[in-house]
Design a protein around this motif. Structure first.
Motif, short mmCIF file in Angstrom:
data_model
loop_
_atom_site.label_atom_id
_atom_site.label_comp_id
_atom_site.label_asym_id
_atom_site.label_seq_id
_atom_site.Cartn_x
_atom_site.Cartn_y
_atom_site.Cartn_z
N LYS A 173 0.80 -1.22 0.00
CA LYS A 173 0.00 0.00 0.00
C LYS A 173 0.84 1.28 0.00
O LYS A 173 0.40 2.31 -0.45
CB LYS A 173 -0.93 0.02 1.22
N PHE A 174 2.01 1.23 0.55
CA PHE A 174 2.90 2.40 0.57
C PHE A 174 2.24 3.67 1.09
O PHE A 174 2.24 4.70 0.42
CB PHE A 174 3.51 2.64 -0.82
N CYS A 175 1.66 3.60 2.27
CA CYS A 175 1.21 4.82 2.92
C CYS A 175 2.47 5.68 3.13
O CYS A 175 3.54 5.14 3.43
CB CYS A 175 0.55 4.50 4.25
N PHE A 177 3.76 7.44 5.29
CA PHE A 177 4.50 7.53 6.56
C PHE A 177 5.12 6.20 6.98
O PHE A 177 5.84 6.14 7.95
CB PHE A 177 3.51 7.95 7.68
N CYS A 178 4.85 5.12 6.26
CA CYS A 178 5.03 3.78 6.83
C CYS A 178 6.22 3.00 6.26
O CYS A 178 6.43 2.96 5.05
CB CYS A 178 3.74 2.99 6.61
N VAL A 179 6.96 2.36 7.15
CA VAL A 179 8.14 1.60 6.73
C VAL A 179 7.82 0.14 6.37
O VAL A 179 8.67 -0.55 5.82
CB VAL A 179 9.23 1.55 7.85
N VAL A 180 6.59 -0.29 6.69
CA VAL A 180 6.30 -1.72 6.52
C VAL A 180 6.57 -2.25 5.11
O VAL A 180 7.17 -3.32 4.95
CB VAL A 180 4.85 -2.05 6.99
N PRO A 181 6.16 -1.53 4.05
CA PRO A 181 6.43 -2.08 2.71
C PRO A 181 7.93 -2.29 2.46
O PRO A 181 8.31 -3.12 1.63
CB PRO A 181 5.86 -1.02 1.76
N TYR A 182 8.76 -1.54 3.18
CA TYR A 182 10.21 -1.68 2.99
C TYR A 182 10.78 -2.78 3.90
O TYR A 182 11.65 -3.54 3.50
CB TYR A 182 10.93 -0.35 3.27
N GLY A 214 -1.93 -10.49 9.54
CA GLY A 214 -1.25 -10.04 8.34
C GLY A 214 -1.08 -8.54 8.43
O GLY A 214 -1.91 -7.87 9.06
N GLN A 215 -0.03 -8.00 7.83
CA GLN A 215 0.13 -6.54 7.83
C GLN A 215 -1.04 -5.90 7.10
O GLN A 215 -1.45 -4.80 7.39
CB GLN A 215 1.44 -6.15 7.13
N ASN A 216 -1.54 -6.64 6.11
CA ASN A 216 -2.69 -6.17 5.34
C ASN A 216 -3.59 -7.38 5.14
O ASN A 216 -3.78 -7.86 4.03
CB ASN A 216 -2.17 -5.60 4.02
N SER A 252 -6.42 -4.59 9.00
CA SER A 252 -7.04 -4.44 7.69
C SER A 252 -6.89 -3.04 7.13
O SER A 252 -6.75 -2.08 7.87
CB SER A 252 -8.53 -4.74 7.82
N HIS A 253 -6.97 -2.96 5.81
CA HIS A 253 -7.03 -1.64 5.15
C HIS A 253 -8.46 -1.46 4.62
O HIS A 253 -9.02 -2.40 4.05
CB HIS A 253 -6.03 -1.60 3.99
N PRO A 254 -9.04 -0.27 4.80
CA PRO A 254 -10.43 -0.06 4.35
C PRO A 254 -10.66 -0.47 2.90
O PRO A 254 -11.71 -1.02 2.57
CB PRO A 254 -10.63 1.45 4.55
N VAL A 279 -7.97 4.08 10.14
CA VAL A 279 -8.28 5.14 9.17
C VAL A 279 -7.19 6.22 9.18
O VAL A 279 -7.01 6.93 8.22
CB VAL A 279 -9.69 5.73 9.43
N GLN A 280 -6.48 6.33 10.28
CA GLN A 280 -5.31 7.23 10.45
C GLN A 280 -5.67 8.71 10.59
O GLN A 280 -5.10 9.41 11.40
CB GLN A 280 -4.27 7.07 9.32
N SER A 281 -6.60 9.20 9.76
CA SER A 281 -6.97 10.62 9.81
C SER A 281 -8.40 10.77 9.31
O SER A 281 -8.87 9.94 8.54
CB SER A 281 -6.02 11.44 8.93
FE1 SF4 Z 1 -0.20 1.56 5.07
FE2 SF4 Z 1 -0.63 -0.37 6.92
FE3 SF4 Z 1 0.67 -0.95 4.65
FE4 SF4 Z 1 1.85 0.59 6.50
S1 SF4 Z 1 1.27 -1.57 6.73
S2 SF4 Z 1 1.81 0.93 4.26
S3 SF4 Z 1 0.06 1.73 7.31
S4 SF4 Z 1 -1.48 -0.28 4.82
#
Ligand code: SF4
Ligand code: 5AD
Length: 477
Positions: A173-175, A177-182, A214-216, A252-254, A279-281
């Motif tokens: 998803k590459f939000c 602010f987020c390091v998870v995809p990396y 799961g992260q997503n 989950s992601h919406p 939802v974050q914001s």
């Molecule tokens: Fe966005 Fe969540 Fe994926 Fe991070 S782990 S990029 S917050 S959907």
């Protein structure tokens, strides 16, 4: 190390055989890490290691780290500093760093802290036993072609009525602010047949509640016998397992809440009426800048659809305040969203700039402003949490006992809505699923007494009648 922060969810130590090697694990961060720690403990168990809850006694100390915010990352270095005297006293003590900081920083950790013997990323855990036996500093942050789950031992040691099951890892998803995809890499779903087998196995060993991780997680798209399975499909199949009374999933992601998954909330009684849907914001401008790819209205409509099929569902979320560019109006929009949705609980964080993420390039909001916003938001969430807990008083709920309480004759478990419940039940045992009437509520727990029939006799989803409403609005906010 004077066990700086004992993590109650890190696997607990079985009685050690004399002479067995001892492993101390500290888990930081999310449930995925809790699950990974369990699996690493099992992998090392196959090599003769048993768990200890005292770092001082250990032959190996493993820190399973989190990189999501700066504070979480920095904790690793302060804990490593605290381990230094132990390592000086016993140079053969192995020190390992696992998890997302290991993935993100790799060998840099050993340069900063030479006492670290092993650095192992989340995709390479199955190689940990070999790394522990090797001489000299070891680093493995590969995303190897083989599936680590194929190489980890069977979960023989599991005891207890609840278990996590990782079904999906990584995030595409590459939000902003987020390091998870990396750190966790691209989304990968585990094959459905394997998950079904693992779930049956857990149930055969006494597990009654499984939380799919799961992260997503709702982006799950695993290979099944008949094409690709979605999360909804997986949940429906899991619900057919005799003895599996409760199913949950997180996070989950919406945008991945598809029709079938929403429908499952209305149709599958084992699927608990609880949904963590960050939802974050609540500001469209900030949602766009965060690259969340949905608007606040789309989120409201989604929640309406979920509540239409399962009115008693308890919603929870994550929020970030002080995202770069967040104005007073943006924050007011977030507060408005919270009031409109009405949450049962939420995790909220001050934005933390993470190196390598797009948002880290932008000028930050003043720290003092973000602090005030965080306090306001948390006060509102706490009000809502209290209201949701208080709404349970007088109701009959089902409780799955997880452990004896502190007082004699007391059992502690979770309700359908994931609320902690203390039940006066001298006849109760761990793993019982009982019906109980709630007698009192505090912000973080409920008190209840059994009503004399098992939840299985009465059917699951005892609190179906309840509808959570937004909390009353505080005047002082
Ligand atoms: Fe966005 Fe969540 Fe994926 Fe991070 S782990 S990029 S917050 S959907
Ligand atoms: N700063 C603050 N909070 C963050 N999260 C993720 N990245 C950051 C960051 N850079 C929060 C989000 C996410 C939760 C797991 O952590 O709210 O949902």
């Amino acid at each position: 190390m004077p066990n700086p922060m004992p993590n109650p969810e890190t696997p607990t130590a079985p009685a050690a055989e004399p002479g067995a090697k001892k492993l101390f694990i500290k888990t930081y961060g999310c449930q995925m890490n809790v699950y990974d720690s369990e699996r690493m403990a099992e992998a090392m168990g196959a090599k003769g290691y048993v768990l200890t809850d005292r770092a001082e006694d250990a032959d190996m100390v493993l820190l399973n780290t989190c990189h999501i915010r700066e504070k979480a990352s920095e904790k690793l270095y302060s804990d490593l500093g605290r381990l230094r005297p132990l390592k000086l006293e016993r140079p053969d003590l192995k020190i390992g760093v696992a998890g997302c900081v290991a993935q993100a920083e790799g060998a840099e950790i050993q340069r900063r802290m030479p006492l670290v013997d092993i650095v192992v990323g989340p995709q390479a855990y199955h190689r940990l036993p070999a790394m522990a036996e090797a001489k000299g500093p070891q680093v493995d942050t590969d995303f190897p072609p083989e599936d680590k789950f194929d190489h980890l031992p069977q979960r023989k040691s599991y005891r207890g009525p609840t278990a996590f099951l990782t079904v999906q890892e990584g995030c595409d998803k590459f939000c902003a602010f987020c390091v998870v995809p990396y750190t966790r890499g691209a989304e990968v779903s585990r094959p459905a047949a394997r998950l079904m087998r693992e779930a049956r196995d857990l149930v055969a060993r006494g597990v009654r509640e499984i939380t799919l991780l799961g992260q997503n997680v709702n982006g799950y798209h695993g290979e099944g016998e008949t094409g690709t399975w979605s999360l909804g499909r997986l949940i429906r199949q899991l619900a057919d397992i005799d003895g599996l009374d409760r199913i949950r999933y997180t996070t989950s992601h919406p945008n991945d809440m598809d029709d079938d998954l929403i429908a499952a909330h209305g149709e599958v009684p084992q699927l608990m009426p609880y949904l963590h849907l960050p939802v974050q914001s609540g500001s469209d401008r900030i949602l766009k800048a965060m690259n969340r790819k949905h608007t606040r209205d789309q989120y409201f409509r989604l929640i309406d659809r979920i509540r239409a099929v399962r009115p008693d569902i308890l919603m929870t979320s994550d929020f970030i305040v002080g995202f770069p560019g967040e104005t007073d109006q943006d924050f007011a929009d977030t507060m408005d969203l919270i009031r409109r949705v009405g949450y049962g609980a939420a995790f909220s964080f001050k934005y933390s700039a993470r190196p390598g993420t797009p948002a880290a390039e932008k000028p930050p909001v003043e720290a003092a402003v973000a602090d005030v916003r965080l306090q306001e938001l948390q006060a509102l969430i706490l009000d809502q949490q209290r209201a949701a807990q208080a709404a349970m008083v007088g109701r009959e709920i089902s409780v799955l006992y997880e452990k004896p309480g502190r007082l004699p004759g007391q059992m502690v478990g979770k309700s359908e809505h994931l609320m902690a419940v203390h039940v006066e039940d001298p006849a109760g045992g761990v793993g019982d699923l009982v019906r109980a009437r709630v007698t009192a509520a505090a912000a973080n727990s409920l008190a209840a007494v059994p009503v004399g029939v098992s939840a299985a006799e009465q059917g699951i989803g005892a609190a179906r009648g309840i509808v959570f409403r937004p909390a009353p609005i505080r005047r002082d906010l």
